[in-house]
Write an enzyme that holds these catalytic residues in place. Structure first.
Site, PDB file in Angstrom:
ATOM      1  N   ASP A  21       0.809  -1.224   0.000  1.00  0.00           N
ATOM      2  CA  ASP A  21       0.000   0.000   0.000  1.00  0.00           C
ATOM      3  C   ASP A  21       0.838   1.269   0.000  1.00  0.00           C
ATOM      4  O   ASP A  21       0.515   2.254   0.687  1.00  0.00           O
ATOM      5  CB  ASP A  21      -0.974   0.014   1.204  1.00  0.00           C
TER       6      ASP A  21
ATOM      7  N   HIS B 239      -4.443  -2.303  -6.541  1.00  0.00           N
ATOM      8  CA  HIS B 239      -3.710  -1.177  -7.102  1.00  0.00           C
ATOM      9  C   HIS B 239      -4.692  -0.113  -7.566  1.00  0.00           C
ATOM     10  O   HIS B 239      -5.519  -0.361  -8.432  1.00  0.00           O
ATOM     11  CB  HIS B 239      -2.826  -1.637  -8.267  1.00  0.00           C
TER      12      HIS B 239
HETATM   13  P1  IMP Z   1      -3.021 -12.811   2.270  1.00  0.00           P
HETATM   14  O1  IMP Z   1      -2.027 -12.324   1.292  1.00  0.00           O
HETATM   15  O2  IMP Z   1      -4.437 -12.540   1.883  1.00  0.00           O
HETATM   16  O3  IMP Z   1      -2.786 -14.231   2.672  1.00  0.00           O
HETATM   17  O4  IMP Z   1      -2.832 -11.963   3.632  1.00  0.00           O
HETATM   18  C1  IMP Z   1      -1.675 -12.112   4.472  1.00  0.00           C
HETATM   19  C2  IMP Z   1      -1.261 -10.771   5.052  1.00  0.00           C
HETATM   20  O5  IMP Z   1      -0.788  -9.928   4.004  1.00  0.00           O
HETATM   21  C3  IMP Z   1      -2.388 -10.004   5.730  1.00  0.00           C
HETATM   22  O6  IMP Z   1      -1.844  -9.276   6.816  1.00  0.00           O
HETATM   23  C4  IMP Z   1      -2.847  -9.021   4.662  1.00  0.00           C
HETATM   24  O7  IMP Z   1      -3.449  -7.878   5.210  1.00  0.00           O
HETATM   25  C5  IMP Z   1      -1.523  -8.700   4.000  1.00  0.00           C
HETATM   26  N1  IMP Z   1      -1.681  -8.281   2.606  1.00  0.00           N
HETATM   27  C6  IMP Z   1      -1.916  -9.062   1.535  1.00  0.00           C
HETATM   28  N2  IMP Z   1      -1.983  -8.328   0.420  1.00  0.00           N
HETATM   29  C7  IMP Z   1      -1.771  -7.059   0.787  1.00  0.00           C
HETATM   30  C8  IMP Z   1      -1.678  -5.824   0.058  1.00  0.00           C
HETATM   31  O8  IMP Z   1      -1.792  -5.752  -1.165  1.00  0.00           O
HETATM   32  N3  IMP Z   1      -1.436  -4.704   0.805  1.00  0.00           N
HETATM   33  C9  IMP Z   1      -1.260  -4.756   2.145  1.00  0.00           C
HETATM   34  N4  IMP Z   1      -1.326  -5.872   2.855  1.00  0.00           N
HETATM   35  C10 IMP Z   1      -1.581  -7.021   2.186  1.00  0.00           C
END
Ligand code: IMP
Length: 518
Positions: A25, A53
Site C-alpha cells: 500500500d 492497485h
Molecule cells: P493474504 O495475502 O491474503 O494471505 O494476507 C496475508 C497478510 O498480508 C495479511 O496481513 C494481509 O493484510 C496482508 N496483505 C496481503 N496483500 C496485501 C496488500 O496488497 N497490501 C497490504 N497488505 C496485504
C-alpha cells in the site's frame, strides 16, 4: 495526457522493476502506470487478487486486484502479462476485464501464463475459515492455501482449465485428498462463506459434499476457459524474447517486502516472495536481468493492514480498540441491511479538525488523522490501515534485499504536521532470548530489523524528530522548489540508510512527481 519526463531514470535501462519496501500500500500503482508509458511490456509476477492497485487516470479511479496496472495502456499496443508466479483467480480477471469493457478500454494485449497456479473455490473457502482462528488478518482471497498446495505439489494450473477432461480428473483427485479437511468444516459456516460474491454467490456450494465438483468443473472449463483461454500462453518465453529483442520490460510488484514469505515478519506474511527476487522469478526472468529496482517507500509515515507487529504504529491498545469499534459498527449496520464502509463510519465519528488531531499529544488521534488525510483504507478489503511513523530500521532491511534506489510517496500528506518522527533504532524490551546466532538481551538497542515477530513485537522505537515544512507541496514537480525543511529530512534518510532517493511523489496524479537525481 502529459507525463513527467522520466528519461533521466529510463536512460540506458531495459528492464525496470517496481517493488515495495514496506507492508504494501505504498502507491506502486502510480509508478507502474507512469513507467508503462516507457515500457513495451508490463508483467506481474507475484501474489494474486490480495493486491489492490488504485490508479487515477484522466480523473477516473480504477482499482485492479489482478490485472497488471499497465492495462490502461493497452490501446498503445503494449503487452500486459500475468506471469508464472501469480496466484491466478479467473473469476477476478473476468470481472476486471468487464470493468475495462465498460470504460471502452481494450484488453487485446493481455497475456496469461499457462503455468500460473490456479485459485480454486476450495482455497478461498479454507482461507476464510482458517483465518478466523489463525488471525493473520488475510484478505480472504485464497492466497495462503493455494501456495501451500503449490509447494505440496497438489495445485492445478491455468493450463488445466483449457483441458476439460484433465481438469476434471485433477480436480476430483485434489478434492478427494481434501475430504478430511472439508468434512471437518462446520457445514453452516462453509455454506455462509460459499455464498460470498467472491465465490460466485454460492454457485459452488453443495449440501452433501460442501463443494460441488461438477459446478466448479463447468465454471472453470466452460465459462472461464471461454472468456480467458485465448490470452493463455508461455509468458516467460515472451519476457525473455522481449529482452533479447531490446524491448523495454517493466516488472510490477505486489504487496511489500515486509510481507514476503521469505523476508517478511513471520506468520503475519503473505505467501509469495514479494521482494525483487520473487518478482523476477515470478515474471520468468532472473534478478540480474533487472537494470533498475525502484523500492517504493511511503513517507513520512507507513501503514500496515491485518495483524502483526508494527513498532512505530501510532497509538497502542487505544488505537486497536478504535479500529475494533469501527469494524463492529460496520458489521452491526450490515446485519441491519445498511451498506457502509469503515471509511464512512470513521469519518462520521471524527468531530475535531484533522490538523489539531495531527499535532496533538494523542497518538490514536494522530493515527486517525493520518489515515483520513492519506486515505488509508484497503483497496481490496476496505479495512482501516494502521498508520505509524516511518521506520528507517525496517527500510534499511528492505533495501538490503531490493537495493538502494527508492521512491518516496505520499510526501504531501503530512504537510501540516509540525513534528516529523523517524525511527532510527529499537530498544528490545522482551525477555533474554537466543536470536540470530547470539544472545539478545532485555533493553538492548537494535539497529537491525528482526523479522521474527516474537522479537519485533517487543521492539520499542527510538526516534529522531524534525520540524515539519508546514506548506502545501501537493503537485510540486521541481526538487528545487521543495521547502528546505523537507529536503533536510530527505537528506537525513539518505545519510542514515544510504538510500538513493530518486523520485518524490507529491500527489496521486501522474504529474505530481519530482525527479530528484539520476
Ligand atoms: P493474504 O495475502 O491474503 O494471505 O494476507 C496475508 C497478510 O498480508 C495479511 O496481513 C494481509 O493484510 C496482508 N496483505 C496481503 N496483500 C496485501 C496488500 O496488497 N497490501 C497490504 N497488505 C496485504
Amino acid at each position: 495526457m502529459r507525463y513527467p519526463n522520466l528519461s533521466a531514470i529510463t536512460d540506458k535501462k531495459q528492464c525496470i522493476a517496481i517493488v515495495c519496501n514496506q507492508w504494501g500500500d505504498t502507491g506502486k500503482g502510480k509508478f507502474v502506470d507512469l513507467f508503462s508509458d516507457w515500457a513495451d511490456i508490463i508483467i506481474r509476477g507475484t501474489g494474486g487478487s490480495n493486491a489492490g492497485h488504485t490508479l487515477l487516470v484522466d480523473g477516473v479511479k480504477y482499482v485492479f486486484h489482478l490485472l497488471p496496472s499497465g492495462m490502461l495502456h493497452d490501446k498503445d499496443g503494449k503487452i500486459n502479462m500475468l506471469g508464472r508466479g501469480v496466484a491466478f483467480d479467473p473469476r477476478v480477471v473476468s470481472e476486471e476485464l468487464s470493468i475495462l469493457d465498460a470504460s471502452h478500454k481494450s484488453h487485446d494485449n493481455l497475456k496469461i501464463s499457462y503455468e500460473a497456479p490456479l485459485i480454486l473455490p476450495y482455497h478461498l473457502l479454507v482461507d476464510r475459515i482458517d483465518d478466523r482462528s489463525h488471525k493473520v488478518g488475510t484478505t480472504g482471497r485464497g492466497i495462503g492455501p493455494l501456495y501451500a498446495d503449490y509447494y505440496a505439489r497438489q495445485s492445478l494450473f491455468v493450463n488445466d482449465m483449457l483441458n476439460k477432461g484433465l481438469f476434471a480428473k485433477k480436480l476430483r483427485k485434489f478434492l478427494s485428498s481434501k475430504k478430511a479437511i472439508l468434512n471437518s468444516l462446520d457445514k453452516a459456516m462453509a455454506k455462509e462463506v460459499l455464498s460470498h460474491e467472491h465465490l460466485c454467490n454460492g454457485a459452488f456450494s453443495s449440501e452433501k459434499t460442501i463443494l460441488d465438483e461438477d459446478a466448479i468443473i463447468e465454471m472453470y472449463t466452460e465459462k472461464f476457459a471461454k472468456e480467458l483461454g485465448h490470452y493463455v500462453t508461455d509468458t516467460s518465453k515472451i519476457a525473455k524474447d522481449m529482452l533479447n529483442k531490446g524491448k523495454h520490460v517493466l516488472l510490477e510488484g505486489a504487496q511489500g517486502t515486509l510481507l514476503s514469505i521469505d523476508y517478511g515478519t513471520t506468520k503475519y506474511q503473505t505467501s509469495s516472495d514479494c521482494s525483487i527476487e520473487g518478482l523476477a522469478k515470478g515474471c520468468g526472468l532472473k534478478e540480474p536481468q533487472v537494470d533498475l529496482v525502484l523500492g517504493i517507500t511511503k513517507a513520512f509515515y507507513m501503514t500496515r493492514v491485518g495483524n502483526g507487529p508494527f513498532p512505530t504504529k501510532y497509538g497502542g491498545k487505544e488505537s486497536e480498540e478504535w479500529v475494533e469499534k469501527i469494524n463492529d459498527a460496520q458489521a452491526g449496520l450490515e446485519k441491519l441491511g445498511i451498506k457502509t464502509t469503515p471509511k464512512e463510519i470513521e469519518k462520521g465519528l471524527v468531530n475535531k479538525p484533522l490538523e489539531e488531531m495531527l499535532n496533538g499529544d494523542n497518538e490514536t488521534e494522530q493515527g486517525i488523522a493520518v489515515r483520513i488525510l492519506g486515505d488509508e483504507y484497503g483497496a481490496t478489503t476496505g479495512r482501516l490501515r494502521d498508520p505509524g511513523a516511518l521506520d528507517l530500521v525496517a527500510l534499511s532491511y528492505a533495501m538490503g534485499i531490493n537495493g538502494r534506489d527508492i521512491v518516496l510517496t505520499k510526501v504531501d500528506i503530512l504537510s501540516k504536521m509540525k513534528k516529523i518522527k523517524l525511527c532510527t533504532s529499537y530498544t528490545y524490551e522482551g525477555p533474554d532470548v537466543f536470536y540470530a546466532g547470539r544472545q539478545l538481551r532485555h533493553n538492548e538497542v537494535l539497529t537491525e530489523f528482526p523479522r521474527f515477530s516474537e522479537i519485533l513485537g517487543h521492539c520499542k522505537p527510538n526516534y529522531e524528530t524534525f520540524g515539519g515544512w508546514l506548506s502545501d507541496i501537493s503537485g510540486e514537480t521541481s526538487y528545487d522548489n521543495l521547502p528546505a525543511q523537507l529536503k533536510n529530512i530527505i537528506n537525513f534518510i539518505e545519510s542514515e540508510t544510504r538510500a538513493n532517493v530518486r523520485v518524490i511523489s507529491t500527489g496521486a496524479g501522474r504529474n505530481d512527481t519530482v525527479i530528484k537525481q539520476f
